[in-house]
Scaffold this motif. Structure first.
Motif, PDB file in Angstrom:
ATOM      1  N   SER A  60       0.809  -1.226   0.000  1.00  0.00           N
ATOM      2  CA  SER A  60       0.000   0.000   0.000  1.00  0.00           C
ATOM      3  C   SER A  60       0.843   1.277   0.000  1.00  0.00           C
ATOM      4  CB  SER A  60      -0.937   0.000   1.206  1.00  0.00           C
ATOM      5  OG  SER A  60      -0.193  -0.066   2.415  1.00  0.00           O
ATOM      6  N   VAL A  61       2.111   1.166   0.377  1.00  0.00           N
ATOM      7  CA  VAL A  61       2.949   2.368   0.445  1.00  0.00           C
ATOM      8  C   VAL A  61       4.144   2.305  -0.494  1.00  0.00           C
ATOM      9  CG1 VAL A  61       2.266   2.667   2.851  1.00  0.00           C
ATOM     10  CG2 VAL A  61       4.472   1.595   2.323  1.00  0.00           C
ATOM     11  N   LYS A  62       4.339   1.175  -1.149  1.00  0.00           N
ATOM     12  CA  LYS A  62       5.494   0.999  -2.023  1.00  0.00           C
ATOM     13  C   LYS A  62       5.479   2.047  -3.127  1.00  0.00           C
ATOM     14  CE  LYS A  62       6.482  -3.252  -2.285  1.00  0.00           C
ATOM     15  NZ  LYS A  62       6.457  -4.695  -2.606  1.00  0.00           N
ATOM     16  N   GLY A  63       6.620   2.684  -3.331  1.00  0.00           N
ATOM     17  CA  GLY A  63       6.730   3.729  -4.340  1.00  0.00           C
ATOM     18  C   GLY A  63       6.372   5.114  -3.832  1.00  0.00           C
ATOM     19  N   ARG A  64       5.755   5.194  -2.655  1.00  0.00           N
ATOM     20  CA  ARG A  64       5.380   6.500  -2.076  1.00  0.00           C
ATOM     21  C   ARG A  64       6.157   6.807  -0.808  1.00  0.00           C
ATOM     22  NH1 ARG A  64       0.488   7.295  -0.097  1.00  0.00           N
ATOM     23  NH2 ARG A  64       0.085   5.111   0.456  1.00  0.00           N
ATOM     24  N   PHE A  65       6.437   5.784  -0.020  1.00  0.00           N
ATOM     25  CA  PHE A  65       7.147   5.960   1.245  1.00  0.00           C
ATOM     26  C   PHE A  65       8.569   5.429   1.121  1.00  0.00           C
ATOM     27  CE2 PHE A  65       3.273   5.728   4.363  1.00  0.00           C
ATOM     28  CZ  PHE A  65       2.622   6.705   3.607  1.00  0.00           C
ATOM     29  N   THR A  66       9.493   6.060   1.855  1.00  0.00           N
ATOM     30  CA  THR A  66      10.875   5.605   1.891  1.00  0.00           C
ATOM     31  C   THR A  66      11.359   5.562   3.327  1.00  0.00           C
ATOM     32  OG1 THR A  66      11.329   6.612  -0.273  1.00  0.00           O
ATOM     33  CG2 THR A  66      13.221   6.020   1.094  1.00  0.00           C
ATOM     34  N   ILE A  67      11.848   4.416   3.746  1.00  0.00           N
ATOM     35  CA  ILE A  67      12.402   4.262   5.079  1.00  0.00           C
ATOM     36  C   ILE A  67      13.920   4.389   5.002  1.00  0.00           C
ATOM     37  CG2 ILE A  67      12.556   1.735   4.905  1.00  0.00           C
ATOM     38  CD1 ILE A  67      11.812   1.615   7.899  1.00  0.00           C
ATOM     39  N   SER A  68      14.488   5.024   6.012  1.00  0.00           N
ATOM     40  CA  SER A  68      15.942   5.150   6.077  1.00  0.00           C
ATOM     41  C   SER A  68      16.376   5.180   7.531  1.00  0.00           C
ATOM     42  CB  SER A  68      16.431   6.398   5.333  1.00  0.00           C
ATOM     43  OG  SER A  68      15.896   7.568   5.902  1.00  0.00           O
ATOM     44  N   ARG A  69      17.661   4.963   7.742  1.00  0.00           N
ATOM     45  CA  ARG A  69      18.185   4.956   9.098  1.00  0.00           C
ATOM     46  C   ARG A  69      19.564   5.598   9.121  1.00  0.00           C
ATOM     47  NH1 ARG A  69      18.247  -1.182  10.634  1.00  0.00           N
ATOM     48  NH2 ARG A  69      19.246  -0.431  12.545  1.00  0.00           N
ATOM     49  N   ASP A  70      19.885   6.195  10.259  1.00  0.00           N
ATOM     50  CA  ASP A  70      21.216   6.753  10.497  1.00  0.00           C
ATOM     51  C   ASP A  70      21.700   6.128  11.796  1.00  0.00           C
ATOM     52  OD1 ASP A  70      23.460   8.239  11.205  1.00  0.00           O
ATOM     53  OD2 ASP A  70      22.677  10.086  10.343  1.00  0.00           O
ATOM     54  N   ASN A  71      22.473   5.076  11.675  1.00  0.00           N
ATOM     55  CA  ASN A  71      22.905   4.354  12.875  1.00  0.00           C
ATOM     56  C   ASN A  71      23.841   5.175  13.747  1.00  0.00           C
ATOM     57  OD1 ASN A  71      21.430   2.022  12.238  1.00  0.00           O
ATOM     58  ND2 ASN A  71      23.104   1.185  11.015  1.00  0.00           N
ATOM     59  N   ASP A  72      24.572   6.086  13.137  1.00  0.00           N
ATOM     60  CA  ASP A  72      25.475   6.934  13.931  1.00  0.00           C
ATOM     61  C   ASP A  72      24.703   7.862  14.855  1.00  0.00           C
ATOM     62  OD1 ASP A  72      27.855   7.276  11.191  1.00  0.00           O
ATOM     63  OD2 ASP A  72      27.706   5.770  12.789  1.00  0.00           O
TER      64      ASP A  72
END
Length: 119
Positions: A60-72
Motif C-alpha cells: 500500500s505504500v510501495k513507491g510513495r514511502f521511503t524508510i531510512s536509518r542513520d545508525n550513527d
C-alpha cells in the motif's frame, strides 16, 4: 532502558508529504531491525516499512514511502509522499533484534504519533 520517540506527524493535504523521525536510545540501533507500523481507525496495527541493510515495504505504500536509518545518530526516518486519506493513522516506530521484518512481534515500540491526511 530502551526508548523510541516519534516526531514529525501532523496534518497534511492529499498529495502532500511528511517526514517522520524516530529517536532511539538505550540500544545499539545498528544491531536491530527497525520498522514503522500504523494503526488506522477501525483497523488493527499493520506493517508499513522496515529496514535492515535494505528497505521492505507494504504494498500500500510501495513507491510513495521511503524508510531510512542513520545508525550513527540512532535515528530512523519515514519519508511519506503522495499521501492519501487512507494513510491517516497513528504511526509507530519499532525495533527488534531478529525475525521476519513484516511480523508485528517487535521487542520495543514508540508511543505513536498521529498523521492525518485531509481530502
Amino acid at each position: 532502558q530502551v526508548e523510541l520517540v516519534e516526531s514529525g506527524g501532523g496534518l497534511v493535504q492529499t498529495g502532500g508529504s511528511l517526514r517522520l523521525s524516530c529517536a532511539a536510545s538505550g540500544l545499539t540501533m545498528s544491531r536491530y531491525i527497525m520498522g514503522w507500523f500504523r494503526q488506522r481507525p477501525g483497523y488493527e496495527r499493520e506493517f508499513v516499512a522496515a529496514i535492515t541493510a535494505k528497505g521492505y515495504y507494504a504494498d500500500s505504500v510501495k513507491g510513495r514511502f521511503t524508510i531510512s536509518r542513520d545508525n550513527d545518530k540512532d535515528m530512523l526516518y519515514l519519508e511519506m509522499n503522495s499521501m492519501k486519506p487512507e494513510d491517516t493513522a497513528v504511526y509507530y516506530c519499532a525495533a527488534k533484534s531478529r525475525g521476519v521484518v513484516q511480523a508485528p512481534h517487535y521487542d520495543y515500540w514508540g508511543q505513536g504519533i498521529q498523521v492525518t491526511v485531509s481530502s
